[in-house]
Design a protein around this motif. Structure first.
Motif, PDB file in Angstrom:
ATOM      1  N   LYS A 106      13.501  16.040  41.214  1.00  0.00           N
ATOM      2  CA  LYS A 106      12.921  15.141  42.213  1.00  0.00           C
ATOM      3  C   LYS A 106      12.342  13.905  41.552  1.00  0.00           C
ATOM      4  O   LYS A 106      12.463  12.788  42.067  1.00  0.00           O
ATOM      5  CB  LYS A 106      11.842  15.867  43.011  1.00  0.00           C
ATOM      6  CG  LYS A 106      12.393  16.851  44.044  1.00  0.00           C
ATOM      7  CD  LYS A 106      11.301  17.359  44.959  1.00  0.00           C
ATOM      8  CE  LYS A 106      11.875  18.254  46.052  1.00  0.00           C
ATOM      9  NZ  LYS A 106      10.827  18.707  46.971  1.00  0.00           N
ATOM     10  N   LEU A 125      15.004  11.438  40.650  1.00  0.00           N
ATOM     11  CA  LEU A 125      15.499  10.708  41.807  1.00  0.00           C
ATOM     12  C   LEU A 125      14.443   9.773  42.374  1.00  0.00           C
ATOM     13  O   LEU A 125      14.700   9.033  43.315  1.00  0.00           O
ATOM     14  CB  LEU A 125      15.940  11.697  42.902  1.00  0.00           C
ATOM     15  CG  LEU A 125      17.223  12.461  42.592  1.00  0.00           C
ATOM     16  CD1 LEU A 125      17.465  13.491  43.662  1.00  0.00           C
ATOM     17  CD2 LEU A 125      18.381  11.510  42.478  1.00  0.00           C
ATOM     18  N   LEU A 134      11.739  10.663  43.935  1.00  0.00           N
ATOM     19  CA  LEU A 134      11.337  11.140  45.254  1.00  0.00           C
ATOM     20  C   LEU A 134       9.892  11.612  45.195  1.00  0.00           C
ATOM     21  O   LEU A 134       9.463  12.265  44.261  1.00  0.00           O
ATOM     22  CB  LEU A 134      12.227  12.304  45.686  1.00  0.00           C
ATOM     23  CG  LEU A 134      13.718  11.980  45.795  1.00  0.00           C
ATOM     24  CD1 LEU A 134      14.462  13.215  46.255  1.00  0.00           C
ATOM     25  CD2 LEU A 134      13.956  10.833  46.726  1.00  0.00           C
ATOM     26  N   LEU A 186      10.184   9.974  52.010  1.00  0.00           N
ATOM     27  CA  LEU A 186      10.868   9.885  50.728  1.00  0.00           C
ATOM     28  C   LEU A 186      11.080   8.427  50.339  1.00  0.00           C
ATOM     29  O   LEU A 186      11.613   7.640  51.103  1.00  0.00           O
ATOM     30  CB  LEU A 186      12.236  10.596  50.816  1.00  0.00           C
ATOM     31  CG  LEU A 186      12.157  12.086  51.173  1.00  0.00           C
ATOM     32  CD1 LEU A 186      13.573  12.668  51.229  1.00  0.00           C
ATOM     33  CD2 LEU A 186      11.311  12.839  50.194  1.00  0.00           C
ATOM     34  N   LYS A 200      12.858   5.980  47.703  1.00  0.00           N
ATOM     35  CA  LYS A 200      13.960   5.957  46.742  1.00  0.00           C
ATOM     36  C   LYS A 200      13.600   5.129  45.514  1.00  0.00           C
ATOM     37  O   LYS A 200      12.953   4.105  45.609  1.00  0.00           O
ATOM     38  CB  LYS A 200      15.215   5.360  47.386  1.00  0.00           C
ATOM     39  CG  LYS A 200      15.771   6.217  48.511  1.00  0.00           C
ATOM     40  CD  LYS A 200      17.032   5.600  49.056  1.00  0.00           C
ATOM     41  CE  LYS A 200      17.597   6.446  50.179  1.00  0.00           C
ATOM     42  NZ  LYS A 200      18.811   5.850  50.759  1.00  0.00           N
ATOM     43  N   SER A 259      22.348   4.904  41.816  1.00  0.00           N
ATOM     44  CA  SER A 259      22.713   6.306  42.001  1.00  0.00           C
ATOM     45  C   SER A 259      22.681   6.669  43.479  1.00  0.00           C
ATOM     46  O   SER A 259      21.644   6.508  44.127  1.00  0.00           O
ATOM     47  CB  SER A 259      21.758   7.206  41.232  1.00  0.00           C
ATOM     48  OG  SER A 259      21.886   6.991  39.844  1.00  0.00           O
ATOM     49  N   SER A 294      22.543   8.957  46.938  1.00  0.00           N
ATOM     50  CA  SER A 294      21.918  10.214  47.331  1.00  0.00           C
ATOM     51  C   SER A 294      23.008  11.256  47.572  1.00  0.00           C
ATOM     52  O   SER A 294      24.169  10.929  47.795  1.00  0.00           O
ATOM     53  CB  SER A 294      21.085  10.022  48.595  1.00  0.00           C
ATOM     54  OG  SER A 294      21.892   9.523  49.647  1.00  0.00           O
ATOM     55  N   LEU A 295      22.622  12.536  47.518  1.00  0.00           N
ATOM     56  CA  LEU A 295      23.584  13.617  47.658  1.00  0.00           C
ATOM     57  C   LEU A 295      23.714  14.082  49.096  1.00  0.00           C
ATOM     58  O   LEU A 295      22.730  14.161  49.828  1.00  0.00           O
ATOM     59  CB  LEU A 295      23.164  14.810  46.803  1.00  0.00           C
ATOM     60  CG  LEU A 295      23.159  14.631  45.284  1.00  0.00           C
ATOM     61  CD1 LEU A 295      22.756  15.938  44.618  1.00  0.00           C
ATOM     62  CD2 LEU A 295      24.507  14.168  44.775  1.00  0.00           C
ATOM     63  N   GLN A 296      24.963  14.400  49.486  1.00  0.00           N
ATOM     64  CA  GLN A 296      25.183  15.120  50.724  1.00  0.00           C
ATOM     65  C   GLN A 296      24.915  16.611  50.477  1.00  0.00           C
ATOM     66  O   GLN A 296      24.747  17.045  49.329  1.00  0.00           O
ATOM     67  CB  GLN A 296      26.617  14.911  51.200  1.00  0.00           C
ATOM     68  CG  GLN A 296      26.983  13.452  51.462  1.00  0.00           C
ATOM     69  CD  GLN A 296      26.129  12.837  52.565  1.00  0.00           C
ATOM     70  OE1 GLN A 296      25.925  13.461  53.613  1.00  0.00           O
ATOM     71  NE2 GLN A 296      25.628  11.638  52.319  1.00  0.00           N
ATOM     72  N   ARG A 308      25.581  16.283  41.578  1.00  0.00           N
ATOM     73  CA  ARG A 308      25.533  15.150  40.647  1.00  0.00           C
ATOM     74  C   ARG A 308      25.698  15.694  39.231  1.00  0.00           C
ATOM     75  O   ARG A 308      24.933  16.557  38.787  1.00  0.00           O
ATOM     76  CB  ARG A 308      24.204  14.401  40.769  1.00  0.00           C
ATOM     77  CG  ARG A 308      24.191  13.066  40.001  1.00  0.00           C
ATOM     78  CD  ARG A 308      22.805  12.416  39.990  1.00  0.00           C
ATOM     79  NE  ARG A 308      22.151  12.470  41.279  1.00  0.00           N
ATOM     80  CZ  ARG A 308      22.371  11.621  42.280  1.00  0.00           C
ATOM     81  NH1 ARG A 308      23.250  10.635  42.119  1.00  0.00           N
ATOM     82  NH2 ARG A 308      21.733  11.743  43.439  1.00  0.00           N
ATOM     83  N   GLU A 354      21.907  17.742  39.414  1.00  0.00           N
ATOM     84  CA  GLU A 354      21.244  17.946  40.701  1.00  0.00           C
ATOM     85  C   GLU A 354      22.263  18.495  41.685  1.00  0.00           C
ATOM     86  O   GLU A 354      23.459  18.187  41.593  1.00  0.00           O
ATOM     87  CB  GLU A 354      20.685  16.611  41.197  1.00  0.00           C
ATOM     88  CG  GLU A 354      19.939  16.678  42.504  1.00  0.00           C
ATOM     89  CD  GLU A 354      19.649  15.292  43.077  1.00  0.00           C
ATOM     90  OE1 GLU A 354      18.952  15.247  44.097  1.00  0.00           O
ATOM     91  OE2 GLU A 354      20.133  14.300  42.502  1.00  0.00           O
ATOM     92  N   GLY A 395      23.110  19.477  45.983  1.00  0.00           N
ATOM     93  CA  GLY A 395      22.751  19.346  47.386  1.00  0.00           C
ATOM     94  C   GLY A 395      22.207  20.656  47.929  1.00  0.00           C
ATOM     95  O   GLY A 395      22.384  21.731  47.330  1.00  0.00           O
TER      96      GLY A 395
END
Length: 370
Positions: free
Chosen positions: A21, A24, A26, A34, A36, A60, A62-64, A69, A109, A111
């Motif tokens: 986290k 990222l 976050l 959140l 970014k 970078s 964000s992830l679904q 990643r 990382e 999802g």
């Protein structure tokens, strides 16, 4: 012209010094708002077809829920990448795009719905594009764990070339122990992989065909029993001599043109020829009468298409390559090593017949304060 050996880009990072986290950027603020960060990663970009590639910092993404990643350590450079950057590949990419179809690295990382891998796992991945970068975001479905004893370098060299060779020789041609296999473009990435698999896994006798004595010697070192320099004479006649006029049971052809026709004529009764590419540039027609006279089969392999059409077969080819490598039944060929800057500074890198590794500077992602 023969198909270049696959290449690798080495993109090794430093150790992470923060949690996922934090990396990222976050943070929880006012009921989990959140924020970014501005974390970037370096990637190779093709901004104009046939023009030199460039390096750019990209944000970078964000992830679904199902995405992973991966911090890329090595990225393969294949003939298909070269074609894509010239606009000549079967699948056209919208500009700008990041090339790179195969990579090895470590999971950074995952999802929320990812269950197959976890942070810190060593993996290889297969993508249509985007692997030629310090990080790659991809679906968990196209990641495979790297088994113990297999290095990042070896793993990144496996998917495209060995996946193609395994699928062509095992799934399509049904090659049997003791059969004779003719491999054209034998010093290319797929050619060397095919020799390795045919000779050392399937226990077939291999005749390697290439366009120079140096390439023939490389194929012999990989396990071929015989070699033919088809620049110096007739491939068909040389195969006749080497097989006592019996012909070969299986052909794996990546050249096309007249070489394909000579290889087709070199098949034995109920032989199989598998087309995997046209590195020579000319797409040949198949004389149907030859198929009839010897009851031979002409087959094709577009390895990447299996990802959409028959994923279990696609996945099995990658898993088999990893397993064979772990058992030391195969050994991928690495022809050259480049770091990221050297790769782009060397104007011939995307045209070489070489397997290259990217070795950029170590990169430690930093979280910015919210």
């Amino acid at each position: 012209m023969t198909a270049p050996l696959a290449g690798l880009l080495r993109l090794q990072r430093g150790r992470r010094s923060a949690s996922g986290k934090q990396l990222l950027g976050l943070s929880s603020l006012n009921n989990d708002i959140l924020l970014k960060s501005c974390r970037n990663y370096r990637a190779v970009l093709c901004t104009e077809l046939t023009k030199p590639l460039i390096i750019r910092n990209l944000p970078s993404p964000s992830l679904q829920l199902h995405e992973v990643r991966v911090g890329v350590h090595y990225c393969g450079v294949n003939f298909a990448d070269i074609l894509a950057c010239k606009g000549l590949y079967q699948k056209k990419h919208c500009l700008p795009f990041t090339p790179g179809m195969e990579f090895s690295g470590m999971v950074m990382e995952t999802g929320a719905n990812v269950s197959t891998v976890q942070e810190g796992d060593r993996v290889i991945g297969v993508t249509g594009t985007s692997a030629m970068a310090e990080e790659c975001v991809t679906d968990q479905k196209v990641l495979w764990p790297i088994p113990e004893g297999v290095s990042y370098e070896e793993a990144a060299a496996l998917p495209v070339s060995y996946g193609t060779a395994i699928l062509a020789l095992e799934h399509r041609a049904r090659t049997q122990p003791g059969e004779t296999v003719l491999v054209t473009a034998a010093a290319g990435a797929t050619g060397l992989a095919a020799i390795d698999v045919a000779a050392n896994v399937l226990k077939a006798k291999v005749i390697a065909a290439a366009g120079s004595d140096h390439k023939c010697n490389l194929a012999l070192q990989k396990g071929a029993a015989h070699s033919v320099n088809y620049i110096q004479g007739s491939l068909k006649e040389e195969v006749k001599k080497l097989t006592d006029n019996r012909g070969v049971n299986v052909v794996l052809d990546a050249v096309g043109g007249d070489i394909f026709k000579e290889a087709l004529q070199s098949l034995a009764w109920e032989g199989r020829i598998v087309v995997v590419g046209f590195a020579g540039g000319a797409i040949p027609s198949v004389p149907a009468n030859l198929l009839l006279l010897k009851n031979v089969s002409a087959l094709g392999v577009f390895w990447g298409r299996y990802r959409e059409e028959d994923f279990p077969v696609f996945s099995s080819s990658v898993s088999s390559a990893l397993w064979y490598c772990q058992e030391r039944r195969i050994q991928p060929h690495v022809g050259a090593v480049f770091n990221l800057e050297e790769f782009l500074d060397n104007g011939s890198a995307m045209r070489w017949s070489a397997l290259v590794l990217f070795q950029p500077h170590k990169w430690i992602p930093e979280a910015k304060s919210p």
